[in-house]
Design a protein around this motif. Sequence first.
Motif, PDB file in Angstrom:
ATOM      1  N   PHE A  24      -4.302   3.908   2.492  1.00 28.97           N
ATOM      2  CA  PHE A  24      -2.632   3.419   2.461  1.00 28.97           C
ATOM      3  C   PHE A  24      -1.823   3.876   3.259  1.00 28.97           C
ATOM      4  O   PHE A  24      -0.983   3.077   3.987  1.00 28.97           O
ATOM      5  CB  PHE A  24      -2.252   4.079   0.917  1.00 28.97           C
ATOM      6  CG  PHE A  24      -3.050   3.495  -0.350  1.00 28.97           C
ATOM      7  CD1 PHE A  24      -3.644   2.205  -0.441  1.00 28.97           C
ATOM      8  CD2 PHE A  24      -3.059   4.046  -1.309  1.00 28.97           C
ATOM      9  CE1 PHE A  24      -4.448   1.658  -1.294  1.00 28.97           C
ATOM     10  CE2 PHE A  24      -3.646   3.885  -2.527  1.00 28.97           C
ATOM     11  CZ  PHE A  24      -4.424   2.496  -2.528  1.00 28.97           C
ATOM     12  N   TRP A  25      -2.080   5.111   3.929  1.00 31.60           N
ATOM     13  CA  TRP A  25      -1.043   5.565   4.971  1.00 31.60           C
ATOM     14  C   TRP A  25      -1.296   5.413   6.104  1.00 31.60           C
ATOM     15  O   TRP A  25      -0.385   4.855   7.250  1.00 31.60           O
ATOM     16  CB  TRP A  25      -0.946   7.061   4.656  1.00 31.60           C
ATOM     17  CG  TRP A  25       0.012   7.598   3.299  1.00 31.60           C
ATOM     18  CD1 TRP A  25       0.742   6.646   2.709  1.00 31.60           C
ATOM     19  CD2 TRP A  25      -0.051   8.755   2.688  1.00 31.60           C
ATOM     20  NE1 TRP A  25       0.927   7.518   1.381  1.00 31.60           N
ATOM     21  CE2 TRP A  25       0.602   8.561   1.455  1.00 31.60           C
ATOM     22  CE3 TRP A  25      -0.777   9.921   2.874  1.00 31.60           C
ATOM     23  CZ2 TRP A  25       0.955   9.829   0.706  1.00 31.60           C
ATOM     24  CZ3 TRP A  25      -0.573  10.942   2.090  1.00 31.60           C
ATOM     25  CH2 TRP A  25       0.140  10.902   0.936  1.00 31.60           C
TER      26      TRP A  25
ATOM     27  N   HIS B 224       0.752  -1.212  -0.049  1.00 34.14           N
ATOM     28  CA  HIS B 224      -0.070   0.177   0.048  1.00 34.14           C
ATOM     29  C   HIS B 224       0.819   1.403  -0.008  1.00 34.14           C
ATOM     30  O   HIS B 224       0.575   2.317  -0.590  1.00 34.14           O
ATOM     31  CB  HIS B 224      -0.838  -0.065   1.219  1.00 34.14           C
ATOM     32  CG  HIS B 224      -2.261  -0.895   0.864  1.00 34.14           C
ATOM     33  ND1 HIS B 224      -3.238  -0.733   1.649  1.00 34.14           N
ATOM     34  CD2 HIS B 224      -2.657  -1.393  -0.116  1.00 34.14           C
ATOM     35  CE1 HIS B 224      -4.269  -1.401   1.294  1.00 34.14           C
ATOM     36  NE2 HIS B 224      -4.053  -1.728   0.134  1.00 34.14           N
ATOM     37  N   VAL B 225       2.004   1.223   0.973  1.00 30.08           N
ATOM     38  CA  VAL B 225       2.680   2.439   0.795  1.00 30.08           C
ATOM     39  C   VAL B 225       3.305   2.689  -0.720  1.00 30.08           C
ATOM     40  O   VAL B 225       3.503   4.151  -0.799  1.00 30.08           O
ATOM     41  CB  VAL B 225       3.736   2.291   1.871  1.00 30.08           C
ATOM     42  CG1 VAL B 225       4.859   3.493   1.888  1.00 30.08           C
ATOM     43  CG2 VAL B 225       3.100   2.201   3.403  1.00 30.08           C
ATOM     44  N   TRP B 226       3.865   1.821  -1.270  1.00 29.90           N
ATOM     45  CA  TRP B 226       4.526   1.924  -2.601  1.00 29.90           C
ATOM     46  C   TRP B 226       3.377   2.547  -3.391  1.00 29.90           C
ATOM     47  O   TRP B 226       3.644   3.108  -4.378  1.00 29.90           O
ATOM     48  CB  TRP B 226       5.108   0.798  -3.062  1.00 29.90           C
ATOM     49  CG  TRP B 226       6.351   0.397  -2.165  1.00 29.90           C
ATOM     50  CD1 TRP B 226       6.444  -0.719  -1.190  1.00 29.90           C
ATOM     51  CD2 TRP B 226       7.613   1.065  -2.209  1.00 29.90           C
ATOM     52  NE1 TRP B 226       7.582  -0.541  -0.585  1.00 29.90           N
ATOM     53  CE2 TRP B 226       8.358   0.489  -1.051  1.00 29.90           C
ATOM     54  CE3 TRP B 226       8.157   2.252  -2.801  1.00 29.90           C
ATOM     55  CZ2 TRP B 226       9.602   0.979  -0.883  1.00 29.90           C
ATOM     56  CZ3 TRP B 226       9.504   2.636  -2.547  1.00 29.90           C
ATOM     57  CH2 TRP B 226      10.099   1.864  -1.442  1.00 29.90           C
ATOM     58  N   ILE B 227       2.155   1.886  -3.602  1.00 33.76           N
ATOM     59  CA  ILE B 227       1.216   2.043  -4.519  1.00 33.76           C
ATOM     60  C   ILE B 227       0.526   3.629  -4.091  1.00 33.76           C
ATOM     61  O   ILE B 227       0.255   4.057  -5.301  1.00 33.76           O
ATOM     62  CB  ILE B 227      -0.223   1.147  -4.217  1.00 33.76           C
ATOM     63  CG1 ILE B 227       0.298  -0.485  -4.564  1.00 33.76           C
ATOM     64  CG2 ILE B 227      -1.227   1.534  -5.032  1.00 33.76           C
ATOM     65  CD1 ILE B 227      -0.686  -1.490  -4.254  1.00 33.76           C
ATOM     66  N   SER B 228       0.680   3.993  -3.042  1.00 36.72           N
ATOM     67  CA  SER B 228       0.287   5.524  -2.899  1.00 36.72           C
ATOM     68  C   SER B 228       1.100   6.388  -3.464  1.00 36.72           C
ATOM     69  O   SER B 228       0.776   7.457  -3.800  1.00 36.72           O
ATOM     70  CB  SER B 228       0.369   5.583  -1.333  1.00 36.72           C
ATOM     71  OG  SER B 228       1.443   5.771  -0.891  1.00 36.72           O
ATOM     72  N   ILE B 229       2.302   6.143  -3.978  1.00 35.22           N
ATOM     73  CA  ILE B 229       3.088   7.033  -4.514  1.00 35.22           C
ATOM     74  C   ILE B 229       2.591   7.417  -5.956  1.00 35.22           C
ATOM     75  O   ILE B 229       2.330   8.651  -6.255  1.00 35.22           O
ATOM     76  CB  ILE B 229       4.534   6.628  -4.653  1.00 35.22           C
ATOM     77  CG1 ILE B 229       5.354   6.367  -3.169  1.00 35.22           C
ATOM     78  CG2 ILE B 229       5.518   7.616  -5.412  1.00 35.22           C
ATOM     79  CD1 ILE B 229       6.691   5.674  -3.471  1.00 35.22           C
TER      80      ILE B 229
END
Length: 320
Positions: free
Chosen positions: A87-88, A26-31
């Motif tokens: 995500f965060w 999720h953290v990477w997808i949030s970028i």
Amino acid sequence: MTTINHTAVSHTIFRLLGIPGLEDQHVWISIPFFVSYVITLLGNSLLICIILTKRSLHEPMYLFLCMLAGADVVLSTCTVPQALAIFWFRAGEISLDRCITQFFIIHCTFMSESGILLVMAFDRYIAICYPLRYTTILTRALIGKIGVTIILRSFCTLFPIVFLLKRLTFCQNNIVPHTFCEHIGLAKYACNDIRVNIWYGFSILMLTVVLDVVLIFVSYVLILRAVFHIPSRDARHKALNTCGSHVCIIVLFYSPAIFTTLTQRFGRHIPPHTHILLANICMLAPPMLNPIIYGIKTKQIREQVVHMLFTKQKSLWLKN
């Protein structure tokens, strides 16, 4: 007794999971979500600012483009901040009323964008087929009425769904594997019969978005027929070039939506996270790319952007 039990466990709070199966990513997808949202806000805000402040751009085509940019900002703002919160911060909790409100605004805006694209096709048809009457047909008063009609069409056709959802008893589950709320995605957790929801949703899709696509296609058939009757090759090329940006936006807007619908209907073996990623692409890609496409392909907008940026840089340099 069944009704009593359903009422007793009817959920009023739901939890959006984001993209199930990819929680650890999720953290990477949030970028890309965050970057696309920033580009959407900056690009569309700049486009709106340029069109509204430059009198030379107060023409029907640019005013409709301004409406499209405004709808893009609304569509992104209704979906991306919610996804980023999931995500965060894993803040996926959402009330039933807020979920219905989010669904209503998203679908209302999507339907309005479809209507704006139809009107932009009509604008190109008038500009190419009746160039001498262009400004007398598409007056500012008519443009204002068209804008109000587009909003009212979306509001009036979608408003009954609010009542169709509010009548349901949500007793099956309150975990929604998505980043935002959808009509059938929410209704399927009800214990009631949702056939009315399904058929009404299908009918308004056919009578609005699908009808818009058909009318856009008819408009461009008439445009192409008129263009190929123009004797001058340069005039033909210029006429087709004025439609280039609009055709790109149409393809960008409808293609992901059609592909998503087909995969949901026939792609039963496709992983759930793929369906959700495709649904988010529909919300992310068009709003982000629309101002870029028009900025690159439309000379008047490109010149105004360059003038605005370089004028500011020059004034800052002189101050220093």
